[in-house]
Write a protein that holds these residues in place. Structure first.
Motif, PDB file in Angstrom:
ATOM      1  N   MET A   1      39.888  65.167  60.491  1.00 58.39           N
ATOM      2  CA  MET A   1      41.310  65.191  60.679  1.00 58.39           C
ATOM      3  C   MET A   1      41.904  64.687  59.109  1.00 58.39           C
ATOM      4  N   PRO A   2      42.879  65.665  58.704  1.00 57.12           N
ATOM      5  CA  PRO A   2      43.610  65.265  57.466  1.00 57.12           C
ATOM      6  C   PRO A   2      44.476  63.951  57.442  1.00 57.12           C
ATOM      7  N   GLY A   3      44.760  63.370  56.251  1.00 55.12           N
ATOM      8  CA  GLY A   3      45.546  62.049  56.244  1.00 55.12           C
ATOM      9  C   GLY A   3      46.905  62.347  56.798  1.00 55.12           C
ATOM     10  N   VAL A   4      47.435  61.332  57.130  1.00 56.57           N
ATOM     11  CA  VAL A   4      48.944  61.615  57.931  1.00 56.57           C
ATOM     12  C   VAL A   4      49.879  60.668  57.177  1.00 56.57           C
ATOM     13  N   PHE A   5      51.116  60.978  56.939  1.00 52.01           N
ATOM     14  CA  PHE A   5      52.300  60.296  56.530  1.00 52.01           C
ATOM     15  C   PHE A   5      53.097  59.885  57.871  1.00 52.01           C
ATOM     16  N   ARG A   6      53.262  58.527  58.306  1.00 53.43           N
ATOM     17  CA  ARG A   6      54.099  58.432  59.442  1.00 53.43           C
ATOM     18  C   ARG A   6      55.039  57.309  59.369  1.00 53.43           C
ATOM     19  N   PHE A   7      56.100  57.263  60.166  1.00 54.09           N
ATOM     20  CA  PHE A   7      57.080  56.215  60.633  1.00 54.09           C
ATOM     21  C   PHE A   7      56.499  55.476  61.654  1.00 54.09           C
ATOM     22  N   VAL A   8      56.777  54.193  61.159  1.00 55.71           N
ATOM     23  CA  VAL A   8      56.048  53.219  62.418  1.00 55.71           C
ATOM     24  C   VAL A   8      57.426  52.322  62.923  1.00 55.71           C
ATOM     25  N   PRO A   9      58.136  53.109  64.095  1.00 55.37           N
ATOM     26  CA  PRO A   9      59.497  52.553  64.267  1.00 55.37           C
ATOM     27  C   PRO A   9      59.656  51.089  64.802  1.00 55.37           C
ATOM     28  N   SER A  10      58.699  50.492  65.545  1.00 51.41           N
ATOM     29  CA  SER A  10      58.890  49.253  66.122  1.00 51.41           C
ATOM     30  C   SER A  10      57.636  48.387  66.244  1.00 51.41           C
ATOM     31  N   PRO A  11      57.145  47.981  65.165  1.00 52.13           N
ATOM     32  CA  PRO A  11      55.934  47.179  65.023  1.00 52.13           C
ATOM     33  C   PRO A  11      56.157  45.919  65.728  1.00 52.13           C
ATOM     34  N   VAL A  12      55.241  45.278  66.199  1.00 48.83           N
ATOM     35  CA  VAL A  12      55.161  43.862  66.760  1.00 48.83           C
ATOM     36  C   VAL A  12      55.858  42.867  65.948  1.00 48.83           C
ATOM     37  N   SER A  13      55.837  42.666  64.977  1.00 48.20           N
ATOM     38  CA  SER A  13      56.565  41.884  64.227  1.00 48.20           C
ATOM     39  C   SER A  13      57.100  42.430  62.800  1.00 48.20           C
ATOM     40  N   GLY A  14      58.358  42.254  62.463  1.00 46.80           N
ATOM     41  CA  GLY A  14      58.929  42.824  61.399  1.00 46.80           C
ATOM     42  C   GLY A  14      59.601  44.123  61.517  1.00 46.80           C
ATOM     43  N   PRO A  15      60.295  44.577  60.452  1.00 52.56           N
ATOM     44  CA  PRO A  15      61.159  45.933  60.282  1.00 52.56           C
ATOM     45  C   PRO A  15      59.933  47.022  60.341  1.00 52.56           C
ATOM     46  N   PRO A  16      60.918  48.201  60.665  1.00 53.64           N
ATOM     47  CA  PRO A  16      60.014  49.392  60.761  1.00 53.64           C
ATOM     48  C   PRO A  16      59.345  49.746  59.124  1.00 53.64           C
ATOM     49  N   PHE A  18      56.979  53.054  56.670  1.00 55.80           N
ATOM     50  CA  PHE A  18      56.467  54.116  56.570  1.00 55.80           C
ATOM     51  C   PHE A  18      54.934  53.640  55.955  1.00 55.80           C
ATOM     52  N   GLU A  19      54.050  54.579  56.468  1.00 56.68           N
ATOM     53  CA  GLU A  19      52.498  54.300  55.964  1.00 56.68           C
ATOM     54  C   GLU A  19      51.929  55.888  55.712  1.00 56.68           C
ATOM     55  N   LEU A  20      50.954  55.776  54.674  1.00 54.07           N
ATOM     56  CA  LEU A  20      50.074  56.848  54.186  1.00 54.07           C
ATOM     57  C   LEU A  20      48.833  56.493  54.740  1.00 54.07           C
ATOM     58  N   VAL A  21      48.162  57.056  55.720  1.00 55.03           N
ATOM     59  CA  VAL A  21      46.895  56.775  56.515  1.00 55.03           C
ATOM     60  C   VAL A  21      45.873  58.013  56.096  1.00 55.03           C
ATOM     61  N   GLY A  22      44.826  57.754  55.472  1.00 54.94           N
ATOM     62  CA  GLY A  22      43.483  58.599  54.992  1.00 54.94           C
ATOM     63  C   GLY A  22      42.765  59.143  55.985  1.00 54.94           C
ATOM     64  N   SER A  23      42.468  60.261  55.959  1.00 52.90           N
ATOM     65  CA  SER A  23      41.443  60.924  56.926  1.00 52.90           C
ATOM     66  C   SER A  23      40.432  59.991  57.564  1.00 52.90           C
ATOM     67  N   ASP A  24      39.998  58.926  56.954  1.00 53.16           N
ATOM     68  CA  ASP A  24      39.005  57.826  57.542  1.00 53.16           C
ATOM     69  C   ASP A  24      39.674  56.851  58.078  1.00 53.16           C
ATOM     70  N   GLY A  25      41.202  57.045  58.245  1.00 51.97           N
ATOM     71  CA  GLY A  25      41.921  55.850  59.288  1.00 51.97           C
ATOM     72  C   GLY A  25      42.194  54.854  58.458  1.00 51.97           C
ATOM     73  N   ASN A  26      41.885  54.462  57.088  1.00 52.36           N
ATOM     74  CA  ASN A  26      42.422  53.434  56.221  1.00 52.36           C
ATOM     75  C   ASN A  26      43.818  53.764  55.729  1.00 52.36           C
ATOM     76  N   THR A  27      44.587  52.633  55.530  1.00 52.65           N
ATOM     77  CA  THR A  27      45.962  52.799  55.179  1.00 52.65           C
ATOM     78  C   THR A  27      45.829  52.858  53.540  1.00 52.65           C
ATOM     79  N   ARG A  28      46.503  53.990  53.123  1.00 51.10           N
ATOM     80  CA  ARG A  28      46.147  54.190  51.719  1.00 51.10           C
ATOM     81  C   ARG A  28      47.734  53.671  50.960  1.00 51.10           C
ATOM     82  N   TRP A  29      48.690  53.520  51.639  1.00 50.11           N
ATOM     83  CA  TRP A  29      50.146  53.123  51.228  1.00 50.11           C
ATOM     84  C   TRP A  29      50.924  52.584  52.414  1.00 50.11           C
ATOM     85  N   SER A  30      51.704  51.753  51.942  1.00 52.63           N
ATOM     86  CA  SER A  30      52.526  51.137  53.113  1.00 52.63           C
ATOM     87  C   SER A  30      53.870  50.582  52.522  1.00 52.63           C
TER      88      SER A  30
END
Length: 164
Positions: A1-16, A18-30
């Motif tokens: 699976m390739p990496g993904v750039f996504r918007f997380v609209p409603s986390p459990v705590s804090g504001p929404p 963006f994050e970049l998640v690598g193909s290994d599932g690790n967050t590269r940037w948030s």
């Protein structure tokens, strides 16, 4: 699976965010991480006059206005000109070379001496300033000739802002 750039609209705590998640599932940037936001750019010059030694002084000079929330200065400075006497050393490495200034520039003011100069760019309360700190003993060369602290001009290009 390739990496993904996504918007997380409603986390459990804090504001929404963006994050970049690598193909290994690790967050590269948030966007939850601190990112420097530039609010102002300042370019200019500041001239300092020749002064007799010894010197023990701290002086702050306003060089511009900035956003009231700005608290960090990043950028570059260079020595544009300096007035030295024959055989006198400069407290700066070279005329015309740019130096990164995310903190304090510290220079030595004489041959093997404990004489130091420090220049710090600061942002606070909507004002950008340069703070000069001098702890200069009598400046002498290796044969005992005494010199004043030289006159010089600094050019700067600064990015002023805050980490959000």
């Amino acid at each position: 699976m390739p990496g993904v750039f996504r918007f997380v609209p409603s986390p459990v705590s804090g504001p929404p965010y963006f994050e970049l998640v690598g193909s290994d599932g690790n967050t590269r940037w948030s966007s939850k991480d601190k990112v420097f936001r530039v609010t102002d750019v300042l370019q200019g010059s500041i001239a300092f006059s020749q002064r007799s030694t010894p010197l023990d002084a701290v002086a702050s000079t306003t060089i511009g206005a900035c956003n009231a929330n700005a608290d960090t200065v990043l950028g570059y400075m260079k020595l544009a000109s300096i007035t030295l006497q024959p055989a006198q050393l400069s407290p700066f490495p070279a005329v015309g070379d740019w130096y990164y200034v995310s903190g304090t520039y510290l220079g030595a003011a004489g041959y093997g001496s404990d004489s130091l100069c420090a220049y710090t760019f600061l942002a606070s309360g909507g004002v950008v300033s340069i703070e000069e700190q001098l702890a200069i003993y009598e400046i002498q060369n290796d044969v005992g000739q005494t010199f004043p602290y030289p006159a010089f001009t600094l050019d700067y290009e600064l990015w002023v802002g805050t980490f959000i």
